[in-house]
Design a protein around this motif. Sequence first.
Motif, mmCIF file in Angstrom:
data_model
loop_
_atom_site.group_PDB
_atom_site.id
_atom_site.type_symbol
_atom_site.label_atom_id
_atom_site.label_comp_id
_atom_site.label_asym_id
_atom_site.label_seq_id
_atom_site.Cartn_x
_atom_site.Cartn_y
_atom_site.Cartn_z
ATOM 1 N N THR A 30 0.831 -1.208 0.000
ATOM 2 C CA THR A 30 0.000 0.000 0.000
ATOM 3 C C THR A 30 0.861 1.253 0.000
ATOM 4 O OG1 THR A 30 -1.782 -1.134 1.140
ATOM 5 C CG2 THR A 30 -1.750 1.261 1.328
ATOM 6 N N VAL A 31 0.469 2.202 -0.816
ATOM 7 C CA VAL A 31 1.077 3.523 -0.787
ATOM 8 C C VAL A 31 0.098 4.446 -0.083
ATOM 9 C CG1 VAL A 31 1.750 5.506 -2.210
ATOM 10 C CG2 VAL A 31 2.468 3.192 -2.867
ATOM 11 N N SER A 32 0.533 5.054 1.017
ATOM 12 C CA SER A 32 -0.329 5.989 1.720
ATOM 13 C C SER A 32 -0.078 7.374 1.133
ATOM 14 C CB SER A 32 -0.015 5.981 3.219
ATOM 15 O OG SER A 32 -0.832 6.930 3.861
ATOM 16 N N GLY A 33 -0.576 7.552 -0.067
ATOM 17 C CA GLY A 33 -0.345 8.814 -0.758
ATOM 18 C C GLY A 33 -1.112 8.844 -2.053
ATOM 19 N N ASP A 34 -0.936 9.931 -2.791
ATOM 20 C CA ASP A 34 -1.681 10.120 -4.025
ATOM 21 C C ASP A 34 -1.428 8.988 -5.029
ATOM 22 O OD1 ASP A 34 -3.251 11.922 -5.849
ATOM 23 O OD2 ASP A 34 -1.407 11.736 -7.011
ATOM 24 N N GLY A 35 -2.435 8.732 -5.841
ATOM 25 C CA GLY A 35 -2.377 7.651 -6.823
ATOM 26 C C GLY A 35 -1.242 7.758 -7.826
ATOM 27 N N THR A 36 -0.785 8.992 -8.125
ATOM 28 C CA THR A 36 0.361 9.099 -9.037
ATOM 29 C C THR A 36 1.611 8.470 -8.423
ATOM 30 O OG1 THR A 36 0.733 11.351 -8.182
ATOM 31 C CG2 THR A 36 -0.386 11.157 -10.322
ATOM 32 N N PHE A 37 1.705 8.540 -7.092
ATOM 33 C CA PHE A 37 2.836 7.925 -6.397
ATOM 34 C C PHE A 37 2.639 6.405 -6.334
ATOM 35 C CE2 PHE A 37 2.821 12.290 -5.235
ATOM 36 C CZ PHE A 37 4.131 12.662 -4.967
ATOM 37 N N ALA A 66 -6.711 9.597 -11.189
ATOM 38 C CA ALA A 66 -7.701 10.037 -12.189
ATOM 39 C C ALA A 66 -7.043 10.915 -13.246
ATOM 40 C CB ALA A 66 -8.840 10.794 -11.497
ATOM 41 N N ARG A 67 -6.068 11.747 -12.816
ATOM 42 C CA ARG A 67 -5.352 12.588 -13.792
ATOM 43 C C ARG A 67 -4.599 11.699 -14.791
ATOM 44 N NH1 ARG A 67 -8.128 14.823 -11.144
ATOM 45 N NH2 ARG A 67 -9.256 14.809 -13.082
ATOM 46 N N LEU A 68 -3.944 10.660 -14.272
ATOM 47 C CA LEU A 68 -3.178 9.757 -15.139
ATOM 48 C C LEU A 68 -4.110 8.964 -16.056
ATOM 49 C CD1 LEU A 68 -0.371 8.707 -15.876
ATOM 50 C CD2 LEU A 68 -0.497 7.136 -13.924
ATOM 51 N N ILE A 69 -5.269 8.588 -15.544
ATOM 52 C CA ILE A 69 -6.252 7.865 -16.353
ATOM 53 C C ILE A 69 -6.796 8.779 -17.458
ATOM 54 C CG2 ILE A 69 -8.597 6.893 -16.285
ATOM 55 C CD1 ILE A 69 -7.807 5.753 -13.476
ATOM 56 N N GLU A 70 -7.111 10.010 -17.092
ATOM 57 C CA GLU A 70 -7.618 10.958 -18.094
ATOM 58 C C GLU A 70 -6.572 11.201 -19.181
ATOM 59 O OE1 GLU A 70 -10.543 12.449 -18.639
ATOM 60 O OE2 GLU A 70 -11.536 11.390 -17.003
ATOM 61 N N ALA A 71 -5.305 11.335 -18.770
ATOM 62 C CA ALA A 71 -4.231 11.532 -19.751
ATOM 63 C C ALA A 71 -4.120 10.316 -20.673
ATOM 64 C CB ALA A 71 -2.909 11.800 -19.028
ATOM 65 N N THR A 72 -4.290 9.124 -20.088
ATOM 66 C CA THR A 72 -4.239 7.886 -20.872
ATOM 67 C C THR A 72 -5.371 7.854 -21.906
ATOM 68 O OG1 THR A 72 -3.272 6.704 -18.999
ATOM 69 C CG2 THR A 72 -4.351 5.356 -20.687
ATOM 70 N N LEU A 73 -6.571 8.212 -21.465
ATOM 71 C CA LEU A 73 -7.715 8.229 -22.384
ATOM 72 C C LEU A 73 -7.471 9.220 -23.520
ATOM 73 C CD1 LEU A 73 -10.678 8.125 -19.799
ATOM 74 C CD2 LEU A 73 -9.824 6.227 -21.222
ATOM 75 N N GLN A 74 -6.839 10.348 -23.214
ATOM 76 C CA GLN A 74 -6.531 11.350 -24.248
ATOM 77 C C GLN A 74 -5.566 10.771 -25.278
ATOM 78 O OE1 GLN A 74 -7.778 14.321 -24.822
ATOM 79 N NE2 GLN A 74 -8.919 14.734 -22.936
ATOM 80 N N VAL A 75 -4.542 10.039 -24.821
ATOM 81 C CA VAL A 75 -3.572 9.453 -25.761
ATOM 82 C C VAL A 75 -4.240 8.376 -26.615
ATOM 83 C CG1 VAL A 75 -1.441 8.101 -25.951
ATOM 84 C CG2 VAL A 75 -1.575 9.976 -24.304
ATOM 85 N N ARG A 76 -5.142 7.616 -25.996
ATOM 86 C CA ARG A 76 -5.859 6.586 -26.760
ATOM 87 C C ARG A 76 -6.856 7.170 -27.752
ATOM 88 N NH1 ARG A 76 -8.413 2.502 -22.375
ATOM 89 N NH2 ARG A 76 -6.573 1.309 -21.723
#
Lengths: 151, 380
Positions: free
Chosen positions: B79-86, B334-344
């Motif tokens: 578990t990472v106790s921090g933001d999802g980007t981490f 969610a930011r990383l997911i949104e960026a992924t959807l943009q690239v796709r």
Amino acid sequence: MSDWRKDVEPLTLKGQIAIPYTWHVGDVGSRFLAALRDEKKILGSRCPECGKVFVPARKNCGACFVDISEWVELKPEGVIEAYTIVHYSHPIQPVKPPFAYALIKLDGADVGFLHLIKKDLDKLKNGLRVKAEFSGERTGKILDIDSFELV
Amino acid sequence: MDKAAIVGVAQTRYERRKKDQIFADMVFDVTRAALDDAGLTINDIDSVVTCSNDFYDGRTISGMAVGDAAGGMDKNISTVSGDGTFGAFYGLMRVLSGYKATIVVAHYKGSEGDVKITTNGMFDPIFHRFLGIEAISAAALQANAYMNLYGLTEEQFAEVSVKNHGNALNNPYAQLAMKITVADVMNSKKIADPLKLFDCCPISDGAAAIIIAGEEIAARSKKKPVWIKGVAHCCESYLLGDRDLAKPVALSEAARKAYAMAGIKNPLREIDVAEILEAFSYMEPLWLEGLGFCKPGEGATLIGKGVTGMGGRLPVNPSGGALSANPILVAGLARLIEATLQVRGEAGARQVDKVNTALAQGFNGPCGQSHCVWIIGGKK
Ligand SMILES: [Zn+2]
């Protein structure tokens, strides 16, 4: 599957976690808080490498990664570097709103000191001078400084 | 760096209160949806990273409660106790160290705790916690320091709120989609000067999941893999007074490293879209400065000129960003997911034209103490 869900009453349970802690404040923290309590003095410490004066006093400088041993008594006065007037109320706050938080650059220090301002909120500006008002009853905690006031 | 790609993503709709789902329900749903998105099964996953926080969830070692729901049974899970980007950064490290595919999940229910108490808990218990400071009042101090340094106005920050809440109208996952004006933001309730209600993120519930895989799994995933080109994180001092809150130095350093890894020399020209974690309106221009899209002090001008709007050179937060939903810890993922959807090219009504390279950013700690920057792209 989906039919029964429409009829489910969403139940919740109330809980509360209240855990007592007894944090040792460290030898540097103890001396800092004792000085507030006993002498109404704000103590900082100076890094031997970069010369930065930290407040509250620190045992180490993270940037230089060295021990700090020199104590510096700071004037209980300084300049508002940043502030905000808080308009919402919450039980964790030590005072009723409106009140302000400020980062105060105490004379002789190189970092900001976070504390409260309770009066003259409509007159606050970045760069104004403020001084510490000590509490009458002091027990060795950060609120032994009651707040800062405009000079 | 060996090649690694994002091969599956999923997020819940973000809401003020998800009363029909417990943490594990949300995590199970996004885990299964991310697997479906990737065309993989749970047997293809050999490593699990969960993102949760004990104070937020109200339980000790909070990751344990969602391990099974994240497909972690009999697997390597931490578990990472921090933001999802981490968390995703840690997931990538797993893949680079030999695991075939890592699923990274994050969950949060702001509706169930008391965010002021839990974020007050971020602060030093000896010197700061008794003052009652928490995430909002700390952010307000940062906004004040930033405005004071560069002579910025509240109206400039309000433009971010107008843009992002407007963008959220195109995002079916967003919580606060609304067409508002600068005047609406200026007239909204005072919270902590200079922040008003519409300068602040809402309290949100939600979960998200992402699957990061090496080349072997990426080659047989259903969707076009989105390749990780560069990623870095960096942290600065803990105590607010030790930092210059108007200068996001940890973000600048993380961006510099991520750009170097991705071979990016001119971010404004080479990056096509950015999803950044702006829990408060002023954060968007400040983070744009830290990310090197403009000089220090010019972030608000960049936004004012329309550069970051949907039709601009660099659309920022087509999703509506964290102002439109801020499930803490989930928000960066969610930011990383949104960026992924943009690239796709799968971002639907919020899709930006011709996205080859996208940036995602998240942070931990008050006023962005540590930042994580991702550069992703369609080309291997
Ligand atoms: Zn030093």
